[in-house]
Design a protein around this motif. Structure first.
Motif, PDB file in Angstrom:
ATOM      1  N   GLY A 227      -6.578   7.231   3.590  1.00 34.67           N
ATOM      2  CA  GLY A 227      -7.398   6.579   4.613  1.00 34.67           C
ATOM      3  C   GLY A 227      -7.438   7.377   5.891  1.00 34.67           C
ATOM      4  O   GLY A 227      -8.498   7.575   6.496  1.00 34.67           O
ATOM      5  N   SER A 228      -6.252   7.862   6.299  1.00 30.41           N
ATOM      6  CA  SER A 228      -6.195   8.686   7.508  1.00 30.41           C
ATOM      7  C   SER A 228      -7.015   9.956   7.327  1.00 30.41           C
ATOM      8  O   SER A 228      -7.716  10.396   8.246  1.00 30.41           O
ATOM      9  CB  SER A 228      -4.754   9.059   7.831  1.00 30.41           C
ATOM     10  OG  SER A 228      -4.043   7.943   8.272  1.00 30.41           O
TER      11      SER A 228
ATOM     12  N   MET B 286       0.857  -1.195   0.000  1.00 27.81           N
ATOM     13  CA  MET B 286       0.000   0.000   0.000  1.00 27.81           C
ATOM     14  C   MET B 286       0.889   1.240   0.000  1.00 27.81           C
ATOM     15  O   MET B 286       1.824   1.352   0.773  1.00 27.81           O
ATOM     16  CB  MET B 286      -0.876  -0.006   1.241  1.00 27.81           C
ATOM     17  CG  MET B 286      -1.941   1.071   1.216  1.00 27.81           C
ATOM     18  SD  MET B 286      -2.882   1.069   2.720  1.00 27.81           S
ATOM     19  CE  MET B 286      -4.245   0.062   2.245  1.00 27.81           C
ATOM     20  N   SER B 287       0.649   2.169  -0.881  1.00 23.69           N
ATOM     21  CA  SER B 287       1.534   3.313  -1.008  1.00 23.69           C
ATOM     22  C   SER B 287       1.254   4.326   0.108  1.00 23.69           C
ATOM     23  O   SER B 287       0.233   4.261   0.804  1.00 23.69           O
ATOM     24  CB  SER B 287       1.314   3.964  -2.360  1.00 23.69           C
ATOM     25  OG  SER B 287       0.080   4.627  -2.349  1.00 23.69           O
ATOM     26  N   GLY B 288       2.206   5.254   0.245  1.00 22.87           N
ATOM     27  CA  GLY B 288       2.021   6.282   1.277  1.00 22.87           C
ATOM     28  C   GLY B 288       0.809   7.150   1.021  1.00 22.87           C
ATOM     29  O   GLY B 288       0.107   7.560   1.954  1.00 22.87           O
ATOM     30  N   ALA B 289       0.528   7.408  -0.259  1.00 21.13           N
ATOM     31  CA  ALA B 289      -0.615   8.266  -0.585  1.00 21.13           C
ATOM     32  C   ALA B 289      -1.935   7.624  -0.176  1.00 21.13           C
ATOM     33  O   ALA B 289      -2.812   8.286   0.387  1.00 21.13           O
ATOM     34  CB  ALA B 289      -0.602   8.561  -2.082  1.00 21.13           C
TER      35      ALA B 289
ATOM     36  N   HIS C  50      10.583   9.671  -2.166  1.00 21.92           N
ATOM     37  CA  HIS C  50      11.135   8.432  -1.614  1.00 21.92           C
ATOM     38  C   HIS C  50      11.036   7.299  -2.645  1.00 21.92           C
ATOM     39  O   HIS C  50      10.093   7.227  -3.376  1.00 21.92           O
ATOM     40  CB  HIS C  50      10.399   8.033  -0.341  1.00 21.92           C
ATOM     41  CG  HIS C  50      10.548   9.061   0.732  1.00 21.92           C
ATOM     42  ND1 HIS C  50      11.754   9.428   1.251  1.00 21.92           N
ATOM     43  CD2 HIS C  50       9.631   9.837   1.352  1.00 21.92           C
ATOM     44  CE1 HIS C  50      11.580  10.356   2.162  1.00 21.92           C
ATOM     45  NE2 HIS C  50      10.288  10.632   2.246  1.00 21.92           N
TER      46      HIS C  50
ATOM     47  N   GLU D 170      -4.668  10.244  13.724  1.00 21.93           N
ATOM     48  CA  GLU D 170      -4.712  10.290  12.259  1.00 21.93           C
ATOM     49  C   GLU D 170      -3.808  11.391  11.714  1.00 21.93           C
ATOM     50  O   GLU D 170      -3.161  11.215  10.681  1.00 21.93           O
ATOM     51  CB  GLU D 170      -6.152  10.495  11.775  1.00 21.93           C
ATOM     52  CG  GLU D 170      -7.080   9.347  12.092  1.00 21.93           C
ATOM     53  CD  GLU D 170      -6.621   8.033  11.488  1.00 21.93           C
ATOM     54  OE1 GLU D 170      -5.850   8.043  10.524  1.00 21.93           O
ATOM     55  OE2 GLU D 170      -7.021   6.989  12.007  1.00 21.93           O
TER      56      GLU D 170
ATOM     57  N   LEU E 188       4.259  14.052   0.510  1.00 26.62           N
ATOM     58  CA  LEU E 188       5.269  13.677   1.502  1.00 26.62           C
ATOM     59  C   LEU E 188       6.117  12.489   1.057  1.00 26.62           C
ATOM     60  O   LEU E 188       7.204  12.270   1.588  1.00 26.62           O
ATOM     61  CB  LEU E 188       4.587  13.343   2.836  1.00 26.62           C
ATOM     62  CG  LEU E 188       4.038  14.544   3.601  1.00 26.62           C
ATOM     63  CD1 LEU E 188       3.140  14.074   4.739  1.00 26.62           C
ATOM     64  CD2 LEU E 188       5.181  15.384   4.152  1.00 26.62           C
ATOM     65  N   THR E 189       5.618  11.711   0.119  1.00 27.24           N
ATOM     66  CA  THR E 189       6.359  10.497  -0.252  1.00 27.24           C
ATOM     67  C   THR E 189       6.874  10.529  -1.674  1.00 27.24           C
ATOM     68  O   THR E 189       7.448   9.552  -2.134  1.00 27.24           O
ATOM     69  CB  THR E 189       5.438   9.261  -0.109  1.00 27.24           C
ATOM     70  OG1 THR E 189       4.289   9.443  -0.940  1.00 27.24           O
ATOM     71  CG2 THR E 189       5.012   9.055   1.314  1.00 27.24           C
TER      72      THR E 189
ATOM     73  N   ARG F 114      -6.251   1.050  10.485  1.00 28.52           N
ATOM     74  CA  ARG F 114      -7.229   2.003   9.951  1.00 28.52           C
ATOM     75  C   ARG F 114      -8.611   1.375   9.902  1.00 28.52           C
ATOM     76  O   ARG F 114      -9.600   1.997  10.225  1.00 28.52           O
ATOM     77  CB  ARG F 114      -6.798   2.436   8.552  1.00 28.52           C
ATOM     78  CG  ARG F 114      -7.774   3.337   7.906  1.00 28.52           C
ATOM     79  CD  ARG F 114      -7.190   4.603   7.385  1.00 28.52           C
ATOM     80  NE  ARG F 114      -6.057   5.065   8.144  1.00 28.52           N
ATOM     81  CZ  ARG F 114      -4.786   4.854   7.808  1.00 28.52           C
ATOM     82  NH1 ARG F 114      -4.488   4.198   6.735  1.00 28.52           N
ATOM     83  NH2 ARG F 114      -3.827   5.328   8.550  1.00 28.52           N
TER      84      ARG F 114
ATOM     85  N   ASN G 264      -2.319   5.318   2.128  1.00 31.79           N
ATOM     86  CA  ASN G 264      -2.336   5.307   3.600  1.00 31.79           C
ATOM     87  C   ASN G 264      -2.861   6.632   4.134  1.00 31.79           C
ATOM     88  O   ASN G 264      -3.737   6.686   4.990  1.00 31.79           O
ATOM     89  CB  ASN G 264      -0.918   5.091   4.143  1.00 31.79           C
ATOM     90  CG  ASN G 264      -0.651   3.646   4.488  1.00 31.79           C
ATOM     91  OD1 ASN G 264      -1.564   2.914   4.838  1.00 31.79           O
ATOM     92  ND2 ASN G 264       0.590   3.232   4.395  1.00 31.79           N
ATOM     93  N   ALA G 265      -2.287   7.709   3.598  1.00 31.62           N
ATOM     94  CA  ALA G 265      -2.670   9.042   4.069  1.00 31.62           C
ATOM     95  C   ALA G 265      -4.102   9.363   3.669  1.00 31.62           C
ATOM     96  O   ALA G 265      -4.796  10.074   4.398  1.00 31.62           O
ATOM     97  CB  ALA G 265      -1.714  10.074   3.497  1.00 31.62           C
TER      98      ALA G 265
ATOM     99  N   GLY H 225      -6.007  14.089   2.303  1.00 30.27           N
ATOM    100  CA  GLY H 225      -5.010  13.192   2.879  1.00 30.27           C
ATOM    101  C   GLY H 225      -4.167  12.526   1.810  1.00 30.27           C
ATOM    102  O   GLY H 225      -2.946  12.392   1.944  1.00 30.27           O
TER     103      GLY H 225
ATOM    104  N   ARG I  43      10.174   0.197   2.666  1.00 31.78           N
ATOM    105  CA  ARG I  43      10.910  -0.168   1.458  1.00 31.78           C
ATOM    106  C   ARG I  43      12.288  -0.689   1.820  1.00 31.78           C
ATOM    107  O   ARG I  43      12.917  -0.177   2.745  1.00 31.78           O
ATOM    108  CB  ARG I  43      11.050   1.057   0.566  1.00 31.78           C
ATOM    109  CG  ARG I  43       9.748   1.364  -0.127  1.00 31.78           C
ATOM    110  CD  ARG I  43       9.948   2.400  -1.184  1.00 31.78           C
ATOM    111  NE  ARG I  43       8.671   2.718  -1.783  1.00 31.78           N
ATOM    112  CZ  ARG I  43       8.451   3.775  -2.534  1.00 31.78           C
ATOM    113  NH1 ARG I  43       9.442   4.611  -2.763  1.00 31.78           N
ATOM    114  NH2 ARG I  43       7.282   3.992  -3.058  1.00 31.78           N
TER     115      ARG I  43
ATOM    116  N   VAL J 244       6.924   4.930   4.892  1.00 38.30           N
ATOM    117  CA  VAL J 244       7.231   4.378   3.574  1.00 38.30           C
ATOM    118  C   VAL J 244       8.716   4.061   3.467  1.00 38.30           C
ATOM    119  O   VAL J 244       9.119   3.034   2.926  1.00 38.30           O
ATOM    120  CB  VAL J 244       6.792   5.384   2.488  1.00 38.30           C
ATOM    121  CG1 VAL J 244       7.375   4.998   1.143  1.00 38.30           C
ATOM    122  CG2 VAL J 244       5.279   5.416   2.402  1.00 38.30           C
TER     123      VAL J 244
ATOM    124  N   VAL K  50       3.837   9.739   7.268  1.00 39.29           N
ATOM    125  CA  VAL K  50       3.645   8.739   6.211  1.00 39.29           C
ATOM    126  C   VAL K  50       4.934   8.545   5.415  1.00 39.29           C
ATOM    127  O   VAL K  50       5.254   7.434   4.986  1.00 39.29           O
ATOM    128  CB  VAL K  50       2.449   9.129   5.316  1.00 39.29           C
ATOM    129  CG1 VAL K  50       2.757  10.356   4.487  1.00 39.29           C
ATOM    130  CG2 VAL K  50       2.060   7.979   4.420  1.00 39.29           C
TER     131      VAL K  50
ATOM    132  N   GLY L 212      -0.225  12.821   1.430  1.00 38.47           N
ATOM    133  CA  GLY L 212       0.618  11.631   1.392  1.00 38.47           C
ATOM    134  C   GLY L 212       1.469  11.573   0.144  1.00 38.47           C
ATOM    135  O   GLY L 212       2.655  11.217   0.197  1.00 38.47           O
TER     136      GLY L 212
END
Lengths: 62, 251
Positions: free
Chosen positions: A9-10, A1-4, A62, B194, A58-59, B12, A6-7, A51, B209, B205, B201, A55
Motif C-alpha cells: 500500500g505504501s 494485515m501482513s507487513g508485505a 519475523h 511512505e 523485511l518481515t 493509508r 502494508n508495504a 513495496g 504480534r 509487525v 514495516v 515488505g
C-alpha cells in the motif's frame, strides 16, 4: 494485515507521488487524460509490487 | 483497543483520499472546464495562415515536452496572435490559451481580436483581412500551487464559438521565487512518510504480534482425591518418594 501488504500500500502511494513529482519538476506532462492516467496506473502498480517485495523481505524473518 | 495494522490501514486510506482530493482540486479549478479531453490541433483549413508568438518566439518551437518554454509560475507572458483570413473566411473574434491537467482545463485566458478587412489588392490576391490579438497570459490563481510541465493550446475562435485554428505547445513552469510550490511540498512530505512506513514495516509487525512464548512450564504434581475418600485420603504417585513419617514431637 501482513507487513508485505502494508508495504505494498505504501509503495502504491509512493508510486503515485513519484509520478506527480516528476511532472512537477518538469520531466513529464500529465495534460492528457488518457496519457496521464496510464502513467499514474502504471506507477501505482509498479510501486505496489516493489513495496510488497520490500515488505516481504523485511518481515520474512519475523 | 485498535491494533497497529488497523491504524496503518486507515492512515493509508486517508492518504490515498487526500492524494486523490489534491489531484481533483488541481484538475477542477475552473468551473468552465467543459473539455474532458485535450483538443487536437485544428489545421488552419479555413485560414490562410495563423501563428502565435510567446514572448516573441513562435509557439511551434515548443511543440514537444523537451522543447517546452521555461517560465516562472507567476510570470506574465506576452502572447501575440496574428492571422490572415481569406475572402469568405471565418469571422475570428477571440484568441484563447488554455492549460490542461489530466484532460481538464485548469486555466483559460482569452482576448478579443481585431480584424481589418482589406479589399482585394489585385484580382488574384484574395485577402479578406488581417487580424491580431495581444494577451498577457499567466497561470492564474493557482500560481503557488502549480509548477511543472503543462500542455497549452492556443486557439482562434470565430463568432459561432467554433475553433478555426489551434496549436498545442508545452511550458515548464518553475516554482515561484525558487521556493517549491505547495503541491511539491505536500508530495515530498507524503513520499517521506511512505518511505518511512516501508522502512519500518518489520518493526511494526514485531509490535503487532504477541511475544512468542516457550513451552509451558511442567505442572507440579497435585494429589488427586481418591473417589469416596475424605479430604485426608491421598494417593501418592508411583514414582513419588515415600513421605517422611511425621516426627512425633515430644514435649
Amino acid at each position: 494485515m501482513s507487513g508485505a501488504s502494508n508495504a505494498a500500500g505504501s509503495g502504491a502511494v509512493l508510486g503515485a507521488v513519484v509520478i506527480f513529482l516528476i511532472q512537477q519538476f518538469g520531466f513529464l506532462s500529465l495534460s492528457g487524460f488518457v496519457g496521464g492516467l496510464v502513467y499514474l496506473v502504471i506507477a501505482v502498480i509498479v510501486g505496489g509490487i516493489l513495496g510488497g517485495l520490500a515488505g516481504w523481505a523485511l518481515t520474512r524473518n519475523h | 483497543m485498535t491494533s497497529w495494522p488497523g491504524v496503518r490501514r486507515r492512515g493509508r486510506i486517508v492518504q490515498l483520499v487526500v492524494l486523490a482530493a489534491v489531484a481533483v482540486l488541481v484538475a477542477l479549478p475552473t468551473a468552465s472546464a467543459t473539455s474532458v479531453n485535450s483538443p487536437k490541433a485544428v489545421p488552419a483549413a479555413s485560414l490562410l495562415s495563423a501563428n502565435a508568438t510567446w514572448e516573441g518566439k513562435n509557439i511551434s518551437q515548443a511543440n514537444t515536452q523537451g522543447s517546452a518554454f521555461s517560465i516562472s509560475a507567476n510570470q506574465q507572458i506576452y502572447v501575440n496572435f496574428s492571422y490572415v483570413v481569406p475572402v469568405g473566411g471565418p469571422n475570428v473574434t477571440v484568441a484563447r490559451i488554455q492549460a490542461f491537467y489530466f484532460g481538464a482545463v485548469i486555466s483559460t485566458d482569452q482576448v478579443s481580436t481585431v480584424t481589418r478587412f482589406v479589399p482585394g489588392l489585385a484580382p488574384d490576391v484574395a485577402i479578406g483581412g488581417r487580424g491580431s490579438g495581444v494577451m498577457n497570459w499567466s497561470l492564474g490563481t493557482f500560481t503557488y500551487l502549480l509548477a511543472g510541465l503543462y500542455q497549452l493550446t492556443a486557439s482562434l475562435v470565430d463568432s459561432n464559438g467554433s475553433t478555426v485554428w489551434s496549436e498545442n505547445f508545452f511550458i515548464d513552469a518553475k516554482a515561484v521565487d525558487r521556493v517549491a510550490s505547495g503541491l511539491i511540498i505536500f508530495l515530498l512530505v507524503l513520499g517521506a512518510v511512505e518511505l518511512w512506513a516501508i522502512a519500518t514495516v518489520g518493526r511494526s509487525v514485531r509490535k503487532a504480534r504477541p511475544k512468542r512464548s516457550g513451552p509451558p512450564p511442567p505442572k507440579q504434581w497435585e494429589p488427586t482425591p481418591a473417589p469416596g475418600a475424605g479430604s485426608e485420603g491421598t494417593t501418592p504417585p508411583p514414582d513419588a518418594a515415600p513421605a517422611e513419617p511425621a516426627s512425633e514431637v515430644t514435649p
